[in-house]
Write a protein that holds these residues in place. Structure first.
Motif, PDB file in Angstrom:
ATOM      1  N   LEU A 124       0.835  -1.200   0.000  1.00 26.28           N
ATOM      2  CA  LEU A 124       0.000   0.000   0.000  1.00 26.28           C
ATOM      3  C   LEU A 124       0.872   1.252   0.000  1.00 26.28           C
ATOM      4  O   LEU A 124       0.601   2.212  -0.736  1.00 26.28           O
ATOM      5  CB  LEU A 124      -0.919   0.004   1.224  1.00 26.28           C
ATOM      6  CG  LEU A 124      -1.823  -1.224   1.433  1.00 26.28           C
ATOM      7  CD1 LEU A 124      -2.717  -1.008   2.645  1.00 26.28           C
ATOM      8  CD2 LEU A 124      -2.650  -1.497   0.198  1.00 26.28           C
ATOM      9  N   LEU A 125       1.916   1.237   0.810  1.00 28.19           N
ATOM     10  CA  LEU A 125       2.817   2.389   0.880  1.00 28.19           C
ATOM     11  C   LEU A 125       3.565   2.568  -0.436  1.00 28.19           C
ATOM     12  O   LEU A 125       3.706   3.693  -0.936  1.00 28.19           O
ATOM     13  CB  LEU A 125       3.814   2.192   2.028  1.00 28.19           C
ATOM     14  CG  LEU A 125       3.207   2.064   3.432  1.00 28.19           C
ATOM     15  CD1 LEU A 125       4.276   1.645   4.430  1.00 28.19           C
ATOM     16  CD2 LEU A 125       2.562   3.370   3.866  1.00 28.19           C
ATOM     17  N   GLY A 126       4.046   1.463  -1.000  1.00 29.03           N
ATOM     18  CA  GLY A 126       4.799   1.546  -2.246  1.00 29.03           C
ATOM     19  C   GLY A 126       3.957   2.009  -3.418  1.00 29.03           C
ATOM     20  O   GLY A 126       4.392   2.855  -4.207  1.00 29.03           O
ATOM     21  N   VAL A 142      -8.992   5.636  -1.296  1.00 29.89           N
ATOM     22  CA  VAL A 142      -9.808   4.616  -0.636  1.00 29.89           C
ATOM     23  C   VAL A 142      -8.861   3.494  -0.261  1.00 29.89           C
ATOM     24  O   VAL A 142      -8.270   2.833  -1.127  1.00 29.89           O
ATOM     25  CB  VAL A 142     -10.935   4.113  -1.549  1.00 29.89           C
ATOM     26  CG1 VAL A 142     -11.750   3.030  -0.837  1.00 29.89           C
ATOM     27  CG2 VAL A 142     -11.838   5.262  -1.961  1.00 29.89           C
ATOM     28  N   LEU A 143      -8.683   3.305   1.035  1.00 31.51           N
ATOM     29  CA  LEU A 143      -7.667   2.404   1.566  1.00 31.51           C
ATOM     30  C   LEU A 143      -8.325   1.146   2.117  1.00 31.51           C
ATOM     31  O   LEU A 143      -8.952   1.176   3.176  1.00 31.51           O
ATOM     32  CB  LEU A 143      -6.885   3.136   2.667  1.00 31.51           C
ATOM     33  CG  LEU A 143      -5.693   2.435   3.298  1.00 31.51           C
ATOM     34  CD1 LEU A 143      -4.595   2.217   2.265  1.00 31.51           C
ATOM     35  CD2 LEU A 143      -5.158   3.276   4.463  1.00 31.51           C
ATOM     36  N   MET A 170       7.454   5.825   3.606  1.00 36.24           N
ATOM     37  CA  MET A 170       7.667   5.488   5.018  1.00 36.24           C
ATOM     38  C   MET A 170       8.427   6.602   5.735  1.00 36.24           C
ATOM     39  O   MET A 170       8.069   6.984   6.858  1.00 36.24           O
ATOM     40  CB  MET A 170       8.404   4.150   5.136  1.00 36.24           C
ATOM     41  CG  MET A 170       7.564   2.961   4.723  1.00 36.24           C
ATOM     42  SD  MET A 170       8.423   1.368   4.832  1.00 36.24           S
ATOM     43  CE  MET A 170       8.467   1.144   6.606  1.00 36.24           C
ATOM     44  N   ARG A 171       9.456   7.126   5.106  1.00 39.16           N
ATOM     45  CA  ARG A 171      10.202   8.227   5.734  1.00 39.16           C
ATOM     46  C   ARG A 171       9.313   9.450   5.906  1.00 39.16           C
ATOM     47  O   ARG A 171       9.318  10.095   6.965  1.00 39.16           O
ATOM     48  CB  ARG A 171      11.432   8.569   4.884  1.00 39.16           C
ATOM     49  CG  ARG A 171      12.590   7.596   5.045  1.00 39.16           C
ATOM     50  CD  ARG A 171      13.862   8.149   4.452  1.00 39.16           C
ATOM     51  NE  ARG A 171      13.755   8.263   3.001  1.00 39.16           N
ATOM     52  CZ  ARG A 171      14.213   7.357   2.149  1.00 39.16           C
ATOM     53  NH1 ARG A 171      14.808   6.257   2.602  1.00 39.16           N
ATOM     54  NH2 ARG A 171      14.078   7.517   0.842  1.00 39.16           N
ATOM     55  N   LYS A 280      -0.244   6.485  11.104  1.00 41.14           N
ATOM     56  CA  LYS A 280       0.758   7.447  10.625  1.00 41.14           C
ATOM     57  C   LYS A 280       0.581   7.724   9.133  1.00 41.14           C
ATOM     58  O   LYS A 280       0.706   8.868   8.676  1.00 41.14           O
ATOM     59  CB  LYS A 280       2.163   6.919  10.901  1.00 41.14           C
ATOM     60  CG  LYS A 280       2.532   6.870  12.371  1.00 41.14           C
ATOM     61  CD  LYS A 280       3.916   6.254  12.577  1.00 41.14           C
ATOM     62  CE  LYS A 280       4.273   6.189  14.042  1.00 41.14           C
ATOM     63  NZ  LYS A 280       5.596   5.539  14.265  1.00 41.14           N
ATOM     64  N   PHE A 281       0.295   6.678   8.372  1.00 38.57           N
ATOM     65  CA  PHE A 281       0.086   6.821   6.935  1.00 38.57           C
ATOM     66  C   PHE A 281      -1.123   7.706   6.650  1.00 38.57           C
ATOM     67  O   PHE A 281      -1.064   8.627   5.818  1.00 38.57           O
ATOM     68  CB  PHE A 281      -0.075   5.442   6.310  1.00 38.57           C
ATOM     69  CG  PHE A 281      -0.255   5.439   4.811  1.00 38.57           C
ATOM     70  CD1 PHE A 281       0.463   6.302   3.999  1.00 38.57           C
ATOM     71  CD2 PHE A 281      -1.143   4.554   4.216  1.00 38.57           C
ATOM     72  CE1 PHE A 281       0.302   6.285   2.615  1.00 38.57           C
ATOM     73  CE2 PHE A 281      -1.317   4.531   2.844  1.00 38.57           C
ATOM     74  CZ  PHE A 281      -0.596   5.405   2.039  1.00 38.57           C
TER      75      PHE A 281
END
Length: 368
Positions: A124-126, A142-143, A170-171, A280-281
């Motif tokens: 998901l982050l990538g 939409v997660l 992430m950073r 956090k995301f």
């Protein structure tokens, strides 16, 4: 007269060379199955990404493709993001459970379905990182968060194609990351898999049934095919499933498959530094002006009830904590893992955990 030591020297040398020859032969024999696995590579763990680039080109030009399950959908997403000239108004992030989500669920909006099979938090982050730049960020994300999104380490292959984007997001979100170490660990895991007897058996099966190239993708001229079909916006049209097949799949999974499913094995697990990563995301996305909807996709009633009975942290615990953290971070939460709360029945499913597009449309609209 020959001195004994001088006479023994040639024999000793011959013995050394014989040992080296035997050892080399054994290494060659041991390497043959691995070389065969690399040649066939049915899961495309070490293959080049030329086919994925071409698939993305077809999609970006408005075409459809089918027979693509064995290709690296993370790499396809990466190439497709580079080719898309427009910014998404709605970006769908999630696992294969979101791939049937149709553009019609968001009428009048430019919709990109970037869900990938087997997705976990890293994916998901990538995938989001492909669009995380000024002028490219979507208005709304939409997660889709599954019960195992934060706890499961993911399938072999994983997020390798998205390593740079993953590390960047992430950073920016304040999630601890060691990009080189983690990427090297993923590559080592892939090569260990390629060297296993199980992968050799899979390679032999693929060669016998599909030839050296395996199942080859092809351009489709209509959306419904014998296998799933990938549309230009990223949505997947599933192959036809009869109601009887759907019921049988859900029943069999609830009866025996769930207990063997590693994704449900330890829902309390978090990688070091990953506690609260979803929160956090979401906070990071909101800070960049992106509205976030966290979507909880239900399971068939029989599967949900069986999941609730698993020992340790279970599906209801995950939903309770996820709702609290997503709400704290400013996200809208829709749906539920509980089919009764979500207002779906077994008839709304393709199988043990994939909703049909009509039900997904109702879910994201907040309708029961």
């Amino acid at each position: 007269m020959i001195i004994p030591d001088e006479a023994a020297a040639p024999a000793a040398r011959r013995g050394v060379w014989a040992f080296v020859a035997r050892a080399s032969l054994l290494l060659i024999v041991a390497a043959l199955p691995v070389a065969f696995n690399v040649w066939i590579d049915p899961a495309r763990l070490v293959a080049s990404k030329g086919d994925e680039r071409e698939i993305a080109r077809v999609l970006a030009s408005g075409g459809m493709v089918t027979d693509v399950p064995n290709y690296d959908d993370r790499a396809i997403e990466k190439f497709l993001a580079q080719l898309r000239g427009e910014r998404a108004e709605v970006l769908m992030l999630g696992s294969s459970r979101m791939t049937p989500m149709p553009a019609g669920a968001f009428p009048g909006k430019r919709f990109f379905n970037a869900a990938v099979q087997g997705a976990v938090l890293d994916d998901l982050l990538g995938v989001y990182g492909l669009y995380d730049a000024a002028g490219h960020r979507p208005n709304r994300v939409v997660l889709n968060v599954d019960p195992w999104t934060e706890s499961y380490d993911g399938d072999i292959g994983g997020w390798g194609a998205l390593a740079d984007e993953r590390a960047t997001v992430m950073r920016r979100a304040g999630i601890p990351v060691s990009p080189w170490r983690e990427h090297l660990a993923l590559i080592a895991q892939q090569w260990r898999t390629v060297a296993t007897p199980e992968y050799f058996r899979l390679s032999v099966f693929s060669l016998r049934h599909h030839g050296a190239r395996g199942v080859v993708w092809r351009v489709a001229d209509h959306a419904q095919n014998a296998d799933r079909t990938l549309l230009p916006d990223g949505t997947i049209v599933w192959k036809g499933m009869t109601p009887e097949q759907s019921v049988a799949a859900a029943h069999e999974y609830a009866r025996s498959g769930l207990a063997r499913d590693d994704r449900f094995r330890d829902l309390a697990h978090r990688a070091p530094g990953r506690a609260g990563a979803i929160e956090k995301f979401v906070r990071y996305l909101n800070g960049e002006g992106v509205n976030v909807t966290v979507l909880l996709v239900p399971f068939p009633p029989e599967v949900y009830d069986a999941a609730r009975r698993l020992p340790g942290r279970n599906i209801t615990d995950v939903e309770r904590d996820l709702r609290a953290s997503a709400t704290r971070a400013g996200a809208l939460v829709l749906g539920s893992y509980d089919p009764r709360v979500a207002g779906v029945t077994l008839a709304d499913f393709f199988d043990e955990d994939h909703l049909r597009p009509e039900a997904l449309t109702r879910l994201v609209a907040g309708k029961r």
